[in-house]
Design a protein around this motif. Structure first.
Motif, PDB file in Angstrom:
ATOM      1  N   GLY A 185     -87.021 -27.988  38.004  1.00  0.00           N
ATOM      2  CA  GLY A 185     -87.033 -28.674  39.292  1.00  0.00           C
ATOM      3  C   GLY A 185     -88.461 -28.788  39.810  1.00  0.00           C
ATOM      4  O   GLY A 185     -89.376 -29.244  39.110  1.00  0.00           O
ATOM      5  N   ASP A 186     -88.667 -28.354  41.052  1.00  0.00           N
ATOM      6  CA  ASP A 186     -90.000 -28.423  41.667  1.00  0.00           C
ATOM      7  C   ASP A 186     -90.856 -27.203  41.345  1.00  0.00           C
ATOM      8  O   ASP A 186     -92.021 -27.141  41.760  1.00  0.00           O
ATOM      9  CB  ASP A 186     -89.876 -28.556  43.195  1.00  0.00           C
ATOM     10  N   SER A 187     -90.308 -26.229  40.649  1.00  0.00           N
ATOM     11  CA  SER A 187     -91.067 -25.020  40.299  1.00  0.00           C
ATOM     12  C   SER A 187     -91.760 -25.232  38.962  1.00  0.00           C
ATOM     13  O   SER A 187     -91.086 -25.360  37.924  1.00  0.00           O
ATOM     14  CB  SER A 187     -90.140 -23.802  40.237  1.00  0.00           C
ATOM     15  N   TRP A 188     -93.083 -25.244  38.989  1.00  0.00           N
ATOM     16  CA  TRP A 188     -93.882 -25.453  37.779  1.00  0.00           C
ATOM     17  C   TRP A 188     -94.589 -24.155  37.386  1.00  0.00           C
ATOM     18  O   TRP A 188     -95.205 -23.495  38.211  1.00  0.00           O
ATOM     19  CB  TRP A 188     -94.924 -26.551  38.005  1.00  0.00           C
ATOM     20  N   TRP A 189     -94.477 -23.830  36.086  1.00  0.00           N
ATOM     21  CA  TRP A 189     -95.200 -22.687  35.551  1.00  0.00           C
ATOM     22  C   TRP A 189     -96.324 -23.130  34.615  1.00  0.00           C
ATOM     23  O   TRP A 189     -97.226 -22.360  34.331  1.00  0.00           O
ATOM     24  CB  TRP A 189     -94.233 -21.770  34.799  1.00  0.00           C
ATOM     25  N   LEU A 190     -96.247 -24.378  34.155  1.00  0.00           N
ATOM     26  CA  LEU A 190     -97.285 -24.931  33.297  1.00  0.00           C
ATOM     27  C   LEU A 190     -98.500 -25.289  34.160  1.00  0.00           C
ATOM     28  O   LEU A 190     -98.419 -26.164  35.026  1.00  0.00           O
ATOM     29  CB  LEU A 190     -96.785 -26.182  32.566  1.00  0.00           C
ATOM     30  N   ILE A 191     -99.614 -24.597  33.925  1.00  0.00           N
ATOM     31  CA  ILE A 191    -100.821 -24.842  34.703  1.00  0.00           C
ATOM     32  C   ILE A 191    -101.410 -26.199  34.334  1.00  0.00           C
ATOM     33  O   ILE A 191    -101.515 -26.533  33.151  1.00  0.00           O
ATOM     34  CB  ILE A 191    -101.848 -23.721  34.476  1.00  0.00           C
ATOM     35  N   SER A 192    -101.783 -26.968  35.322  1.00  0.00           N
ATOM     36  CA  SER A 192    -102.323 -28.327  35.214  1.00  0.00           C
ATOM     37  C   SER A 192    -101.243 -29.351  34.860  1.00  0.00           C
ATOM     38  O   SER A 192    -101.521 -30.538  34.728  1.00  0.00           O
ATOM     39  CB  SER A 192    -103.478 -28.424  34.203  1.00  0.00           C
ATOM     40  N   ASN A 193    -100.004 -28.878  34.690  1.00  0.00           N
ATOM     41  CA  ASN A 193     -98.866 -29.776  34.427  1.00  0.00           C
ATOM     42  C   ASN A 193     -99.037 -30.619  33.166  1.00  0.00           C
ATOM     43  O   ASN A 193     -98.451 -31.699  33.043  1.00  0.00           O
ATOM     44  CB  ASN A 193     -98.605 -30.697  35.627  1.00  0.00           C
ATOM     45  N   LEU A 211    -108.577 -21.590  32.773  1.00  0.00           N
ATOM     46  CA  LEU A 211    -107.682 -21.960  33.873  1.00  0.00           C
ATOM     47  C   LEU A 211    -107.264 -20.709  34.634  1.00  0.00           C
ATOM     48  O   LEU A 211    -106.569 -19.844  34.083  1.00  0.00           O
ATOM     49  CB  LEU A 211    -106.446 -22.677  33.324  1.00  0.00           C
ATOM     50  N   PRO A 212    -107.684 -20.547  35.885  1.00  0.00           N
ATOM     51  CA  PRO A 212    -107.307 -19.363  36.665  1.00  0.00           C
ATOM     52  C   PRO A 212    -105.791 -19.209  36.764  1.00  0.00           C
ATOM     53  O   PRO A 212    -105.065 -20.192  36.934  1.00  0.00           O
ATOM     54  CB  PRO A 212    -107.933 -19.642  38.042  1.00  0.00           C
ATOM     55  N   GLY A 213    -105.328 -17.990  36.638  1.00  0.00           N
ATOM     56  CA  GLY A 213    -103.907 -17.705  36.776  1.00  0.00           C
ATOM     57  C   GLY A 213    -103.138 -17.663  35.481  1.00  0.00           C
ATOM     58  O   GLY A 213    -101.929 -17.364  35.469  1.00  0.00           O
ATOM     59  N   THR A 214    -103.791 -17.958  34.345  1.00  0.00           N
ATOM     60  CA  THR A 214    -103.085 -17.957  33.051  1.00  0.00           C
ATOM     61  C   THR A 214    -102.684 -16.536  32.669  1.00  0.00           C
ATOM     62  O   THR A 214    -103.530 -15.643  32.583  1.00  0.00           O
ATOM     63  CB  THR A 214    -103.965 -18.550  31.941  1.00  0.00           C
ATOM     64  N   LYS A 215    -101.389 -16.335  32.428  1.00  0.00           N
ATOM     65  CA  LYS A 215    -100.878 -15.049  31.964  1.00  0.00           C
ATOM     66  C   LYS A 215    -100.204 -15.159  30.594  1.00  0.00           C
ATOM     67  O   LYS A 215    -100.093 -14.175  29.870  1.00  0.00           O
ATOM     68  CB  LYS A 215     -99.900 -14.474  32.988  1.00  0.00           C
ATOM     69  N   ARG A 232     -98.584 -19.693  34.124  1.00  0.00           N
ATOM     70  CA  ARG A 232     -98.761 -18.595  35.078  1.00  0.00           C
ATOM     71  C   ARG A 232     -97.633 -17.578  34.969  1.00  0.00           C
ATOM     72  O   ARG A 232     -97.777 -16.429  35.374  1.00  0.00           O
ATOM     73  CB  ARG A 232     -98.869 -19.130  36.501  1.00  0.00           C
ATOM     74  N   ASP A 233     -96.503 -18.014  34.438  1.00  0.00           N
ATOM     75  CA  ASP A 233     -95.377 -17.127  34.133  1.00  0.00           C
ATOM     76  C   ASP A 233     -94.611 -17.766  32.987  1.00  0.00           C
ATOM     77  O   ASP A 233     -94.733 -18.974  32.748  1.00  0.00           O
ATOM     78  CB  ASP A 233     -94.480 -16.942  35.361  1.00  0.00           C
ATOM     79  N   CYS A 234     -93.813 -16.986  32.252  1.00  0.00           N
ATOM     80  CA  CYS A 234     -93.120 -17.526  31.078  1.00  0.00           C
ATOM     81  C   CYS A 234     -91.615 -17.372  31.232  1.00  0.00           C
ATOM     82  O   CYS A 234     -91.082 -16.245  31.157  1.00  0.00           O
ATOM     83  CB  CYS A 234     -93.600 -16.831  29.805  1.00  0.00           C
ATOM     84  N   ILE A 235     -90.966 -18.488  31.469  1.00  0.00           N
ATOM     85  CA  ILE A 235     -89.510 -18.551  31.441  1.00  0.00           C
ATOM     86  C   ILE A 235     -89.151 -19.216  30.114  1.00  0.00           C
ATOM     87  O   ILE A 235     -89.481 -20.382  29.876  1.00  0.00           O
ATOM     88  CB  ILE A 235     -88.957 -19.380  32.619  1.00  0.00           C
TER      89      ILE A 235
END
Length: 252
Positions: A185-193, A211-215, A232-235
């Motif tokens: 949905g509107d929740s993005w975990w991929l940095i820079s999309n 890229l800041p925030g990469t985990k 930033r998170d892995c689902i």
């Protein structure tokens, strides 16, 4: 503004201000203005607003809280005598004028006019009108200390150090055969999309650490384009929807 004024309400004396137009003035008025400026400078010096300390012997700046010769030039902050008595305010004592070097509205140890062997002060104790202060004499006549030199063997070499990046990668394998979900949905975990194209996991790490925030990051071994994603998170993507031989790595 063009000028400042002093004096009574019936007469004012303009003082010169740098960069401003000044009207023509009578010579007597100019002399009075100069006298006021000299007096103001003397008060500023007495009050400690202007501090000039030089050694009479060498002409070099003396160390701050110690004295040279007999301490006539001492302008430190000691305000207690050798016996522990508190110094008295010089202006309240009234013996010395504020125009005497070092005098002012304070109770710091001084040696006005070099009157004694070292800095001293009047005390607040009637039993001891004045005493010498526990002010140390400047070592080596106030000379600058020798610069510190590293002893032999304390440095690996005289060459500047050079950074060597570690060979160990900054990531560990987290989930082989799986991929991180870009969004829900509107929740993005991929940095820079968006994804990047890199030759291997090391290259993907190099891209993602900018890229800041990469985990986490996913690298697809069989991907033709956009085979690196930074998260930033892995689902995790469902197994039956996973393609192109991905591996999820965790940044450490």
């Amino acid at each position: 503004f063009g000028s400042s004024h002093i004096g009574s309400s019936s007469q004012s004396v303009p003082l010169k201000v740098a960069g401003c137009h000044q009207p023509t003035r009578h010579p007597a008025m100019v002399a009075l203005s100069r006298g006021v400026l000299v007096a103001a400078a003397a008060v500023a010096l007495a009050e400690g607003l202007v501090v000039v300390r030089k050694s009479n012997v060498t002409g070099a700046a003396a160390p701050f809280d110690c004295y040279l010769d007999n301490g006539a030039d001492y302008v430190g902050l000691k305000d207690m005598t050798a016996s522990g008595r508190t110094c008295k305010n010089w202006m309240k004592d009234g013996t010395y004028s504020a125009l005497v070097k070092g005098m002012g509205n304070h109770n710091y140890c001084r040696n006005p006019e070099g009157s004694k062997a070292k800095p001293w002060c009047f005390t607040v104790d009637p039993a001891a009108p004045f005493e010498l202060c526990e002010v140390p004499e400047c070592p080596a006549g106030g000379a600058n200390p020798e610069p510190w030199v590293a002893p032999p063997g304390s440095k690996s070499s005289d060459e500047p150090c050079k950074y060597t990046p570690p060979d160990k990668p900054g990531f560990v394998e987290y989930e082989p055969g799986r991929a991180c979900m870009d969004n829900r949905g509107d929740s993005w975990w991929l940095i820079s999309n968006s994804n990047f194209t890199t030759p291997d996991a090391r290259g993907c790490e190099d891209q993602c650490k900018t890229l800041p925030g990469t985990k986490f990051f996913t690298h697809w071994a069989a991907g033709q384009g956009g085979n690196c994603g930074c998260y930033r998170d892995c689902i995790l993507v469902a197994k039956d929807l996973t393609v192109d031989s991905p591996t999820v790595y965790k940044v450490v």
